[in-house]
Scaffold this active site. Structure first.
Site, PDB file in Angstrom:
ATOM      1  N   ASP A   1     -96.827   1.068  95.365  1.00  0.00           N
ATOM      2  CA  ASP A   1     -95.745   0.504  96.181  1.00  0.00           C
ATOM      3  C   ASP A   1     -94.570   0.202  95.262  1.00  0.00           C
ATOM      4  O   ASP A   1     -94.779  -0.190  94.112  1.00  0.00           O
ATOM      5  CB  ASP A   1     -96.229  -0.804  96.854  1.00  0.00           C
ATOM      6  N   ASN A   2     -93.345   0.379  95.749  1.00  0.00           N
ATOM      7  CA  ASN A   2     -92.191  -0.032  94.924  1.00  0.00           C
ATOM      8  C   ASN A   2     -91.734  -1.445  95.287  1.00  0.00           C
ATOM      9  O   ASN A   2     -90.798  -1.964  94.695  1.00  0.00           O
ATOM     10  CB  ASN A   2     -91.027   0.966  95.041  1.00  0.00           C
TER      11      ASN A   2
ATOM     12  N   VAL B   1     -92.451   6.375  94.937  1.00  0.00           N
ATOM     13  CA  VAL B   1     -92.962   7.748  95.071  1.00  0.00           C
ATOM     14  C   VAL B   1     -91.850   8.777  95.256  1.00  0.00           C
ATOM     15  O   VAL B   1     -92.117   9.982  95.237  1.00  0.00           O
ATOM     16  CB  VAL B   1     -93.988   7.882  96.231  1.00  0.00           C
TER      17      VAL B   1
ATOM     18  N   SER C   1     -92.826   3.624 103.392  1.00  0.00           N
ATOM     19  CA  SER C   1     -91.533   3.830 104.067  1.00  0.00           C
ATOM     20  C   SER C   1     -91.100   2.533 104.714  1.00  0.00           C
ATOM     21  O   SER C   1     -91.935   1.808 105.253  1.00  0.00           O
ATOM     22  CB  SER C   1     -91.643   4.889 105.171  1.00  0.00           C
TER      23      SER C   1
ATOM     24  N   ASN D   1     -93.415  15.054  96.534  1.00  0.00           N
ATOM     25  CA  ASN D   1     -94.136  14.693  95.303  1.00  0.00           C
ATOM     26  C   ASN D   1     -95.626  14.519  95.563  1.00  0.00           C
ATOM     27  O   ASN D   1     -96.471  14.969  94.792  1.00  0.00           O
ATOM     28  CB  ASN D   1     -93.577  13.386  94.727  1.00  0.00           C
TER      29      ASN D   1
ATOM     30  N   TYR E   1     -84.492   7.761 109.404  1.00  0.00           N
ATOM     31  CA  TYR E   1     -85.950   7.621 109.507  1.00  0.00           C
ATOM     32  C   TYR E   1     -86.528   8.797 110.291  1.00  0.00           C
ATOM     33  O   TYR E   1     -87.449   9.475 109.834  1.00  0.00           O
ATOM     34  CB  TYR E   1     -86.269   6.299 110.205  1.00  0.00           C
TER      35      TYR E   1
ATOM     36  N   TYR F   1     -97.221  23.101 103.595  1.00  0.00           N
ATOM     37  CA  TYR F   1     -98.235  23.065 102.520  1.00  0.00           C
ATOM     38  C   TYR F   1     -99.610  23.421 103.080  1.00  0.00           C
ATOM     39  O   TYR F   1    -100.437  24.027 102.400  1.00  0.00           O
ATOM     40  CB  TYR F   1     -98.270  21.674 101.865  1.00  0.00           C
TER      41      TYR F   1
ATOM     42  N   THR G   1     -96.953  -0.799 116.325  1.00  0.00           N
ATOM     43  CA  THR G   1     -98.194  -1.478 115.930  1.00  0.00           C
ATOM     44  C   THR G   1     -97.851  -2.880 115.442  1.00  0.00           C
ATOM     45  O   THR G   1     -96.776  -3.094 114.891  1.00  0.00           O
ATOM     46  CB  THR G   1     -98.884  -0.663 114.819  1.00  0.00           C
TER      47      THR G   1
ATOM     48  N   ARG H   1     -88.062  -6.411 113.689  1.00  0.00           N
ATOM     49  CA  ARG H   1     -88.719  -5.788 114.839  1.00  0.00           C
ATOM     50  C   ARG H   1     -89.004  -6.823 115.911  1.00  0.00           C
ATOM     51  O   ARG H   1     -89.071  -8.018 115.645  1.00  0.00           O
ATOM     52  CB  ARG H   1     -89.992  -5.064 114.399  1.00  0.00           C
TER      53      ARG H   1
HETATM   54  N1  UDP Z   1     -85.545  -5.715 120.426  1.00  0.00           N
HETATM   55  C1  UDP Z   1     -85.072  -6.817 121.109  1.00  0.00           C
HETATM   56  N2  UDP Z   1     -84.817  -7.971 120.408  1.00  0.00           N
HETATM   57  C2  UDP Z   1     -85.014  -8.067 119.060  1.00  0.00           C
HETATM   58  C3  UDP Z   1     -85.514  -6.942 118.359  1.00  0.00           C
HETATM   59  C4  UDP Z   1     -85.765  -5.778 119.076  1.00  0.00           C
HETATM   60  O1  UDP Z   1     -84.887  -6.780 122.328  1.00  0.00           O
HETATM   61  O2  UDP Z   1     -84.749  -9.150 118.489  1.00  0.00           O
HETATM   62  C5  UDP Z   1     -85.830  -4.490 121.195  1.00  0.00           C
HETATM   63  C6  UDP Z   1     -85.210  -3.227 120.606  1.00  0.00           C
HETATM   64  O3  UDP Z   1     -83.899  -3.031 121.074  1.00  0.00           O
HETATM   65  C7  UDP Z   1     -86.169  -2.169 121.106  1.00  0.00           C
HETATM   66  C8  UDP Z   1     -87.516  -2.888 121.169  1.00  0.00           C
HETATM   67  O4  UDP Z   1     -87.221  -4.270 121.164  1.00  0.00           O
HETATM   68  O5  UDP Z   1     -85.815  -1.756 122.408  1.00  0.00           O
HETATM   69  C9  UDP Z   1     -88.425  -2.576 120.008  1.00  0.00           C
HETATM   70  O6  UDP Z   1     -87.681  -2.714 118.836  1.00  0.00           O
HETATM   71  P1  UDP Z   1     -88.300  -2.652 117.394  1.00  0.00           P
HETATM   72  O7  UDP Z   1     -87.182  -2.856 116.425  1.00  0.00           O
HETATM   73  O8  UDP Z   1     -89.460  -3.557 117.301  1.00  0.00           O
HETATM   74  O9  UDP Z   1     -88.906  -1.181 117.204  1.00  0.00           O
HETATM   75  P2  UDP Z   1     -88.560   0.263 117.777  1.00  0.00           P
HETATM   76  O10 UDP Z   1     -89.681   0.524 118.723  1.00  0.00           O
HETATM   77  O11 UDP Z   1     -87.226   0.257 118.491  1.00  0.00           O
HETATM   78  O12 UDP Z   1     -88.563   1.134 116.588  1.00  0.00           O
END
Ligand code: UDP
Length: 327
Positions: free
Chosen positions: A35-36, A61, A79, A103, A149, A163, A179, A190
């Site tokens: 891990d970095n 990596v 990531s 890599n 991403y 590969y 998850t 998130r």
């Molecule tokens: N979201 C939200 N409030 C927050 C953070 C996220 O309403 O404070 C919403 C975001 O717009 C998305 C969903 O929750 O529709 C899931 O977002 P998250 O960033 O967890 O992951 P994503 O599935 O979008 O990669």
């Protein structure tokens, strides 16, 4: 024990990587974590450092990867994985999915190891079909904020398949849907840690847009079981692993309010660019090929996760900066 199978896990100090380390240790593998530490946290794996079948390399990596000795398996889980992180470290996000994967594929070839890559439901972008089966090619904006991403992960799948077909490398591709569980970063931006963190700090819960967008949340133990089964299967094509129990973000906010007993309300903030409107895995393949399906209901998984966040030191609960790359 000299005859333990040896597995390299990248992103070992992260949320999923650390749970995978635990699982492979439990199965009596020799685990080499890497891990970095840009978004990972050594506290997630500090309990493993005393074991003689665990080693850790502090390494990025995206630059040449060297690991002495044999390797039987490589799991590439390094990531950033939160939209806030992609905005803050877009180049690193692109590099770890592209250069990092290249890599590690090279390393897998030299070591004759089987390589499993962590792909994502983001390869489907803002999907026009629901639920999403593996055959769906996706609806991705390559130059939007999530493009760094999404496209890195799409390239990662492409180079991994190349590969496999060109070099005959044994490869596995898991497409991971949302998850959650203990060891998520409370401040990673998130939705689940955001809502629980806000409830714990006594702040309103921030719903982006009108909250009608959907997600389907999988508890981490279920995900790890699916990945474990996929690694030891003989299937090289992508497999969705996630929980098909779909919910709107507004309803999810209401569930968190109930769970945490807060008297906070939901407030609306603008919807981020390219935020997928719906997401739900079609897990027919995982069911048929791996005999896998999720076992932990959201109510149960959320309780465990809430208790974990509650038990964190107060300074972590109050710390709102999204990333720890300035530490
Ligand atoms: N979201 C939200 N409030 C927050 C953070 C996220 O309403 O404070 C919403 C975001 O717009 C998305 C969903 O929750 O529709 C899931 O977002 P998250 O960033 O967890 O992951 P994503 O599935 O979008 O990669």
């Amino acid at each position: 024990m000299a005859n333990r199978k040896r597995v390299l896990i990248t992103g070992a100090a992260g949320f999923l990587g650390s749970h995978l380390c635990d699982r492979f240790i439990k199965e009596d593998f020799h685990v080499i974590g890497m891990d970095n530490l840009i978004t990972g946290d050594l506290r997630n794996i500090e309990h493993l450092f005393k074991l003689d079948n665990f080693e850790f390399y502090h390494h990025d990596v995206s630059t040449f990867v060297f690991v002495p000795g044999e390797l039987d398996y490589i799991l590439h889980f390094a990531s950033p994985a939160s939209p806030i992180d992609y905005l803050k470290i877009p180049i690193q996000t692109l590099k770890v999915g592209s250069l990092g994967t290249h890599n590690l594929l090279g390393l897998a070839r030299v070591k004759k190891a089987r390589m499993l890559i962590a792909s994502t439901s983001e390869v489907y972008g803002d999907p026009t079909v629901n639920p999403q089966p593996e055959e769906y090619w996706g609806n991705v904006n390559p130059i939007g904020p999530r493009g760094v991403y999404d496209e890195a992960k799409r390239f990662q799948e492409a180079i991994t398949m190349a590969y496999h077909t060109f070099h005959g490398l044994e490869t596995r591709i898991v497409r991971i849907f949302n998850t959650y569980g203990p060891r998520m970063r409370l401040n990673d931006g998130r939705v689940l840690p955001a809502f629980i963190g806000q409830a714990l700090r006594g702040e309103p819960l921030t719903v982006f847009g009108d909250g009608s967008q959907t997600r389907s949340f999988c508890y981490v133990d279920d995900l790890v079981e699916g990945i474990y089964r996929l690694l030891f299967s003989d299937y090289a094509m992508p497999v969705n692993i996630g929980n098909p129990d779909e919910i709107t973000i507004r309803e999810f906010g209401e569930e968190i309010i109930k769970l945490t007993g807060t008297d906070q309300q939901l407030i609306s903030l603008p919807l981020p660019t390219d935020d997928p409107k719906q997401r739900r895995p079609d897990i027919t393949k995982a069911r048929e090929l791996l005999g896998w399906e999720p076992k932990v209901a959201r109510a149960e998984g959320l309780k465990i996760t809430y208790n974990y966040f509650k038990s964190l030191p107060e300074k972590d609960i109050q710390h709102k900066s999204f990333t720890n790359y300035n530490k």
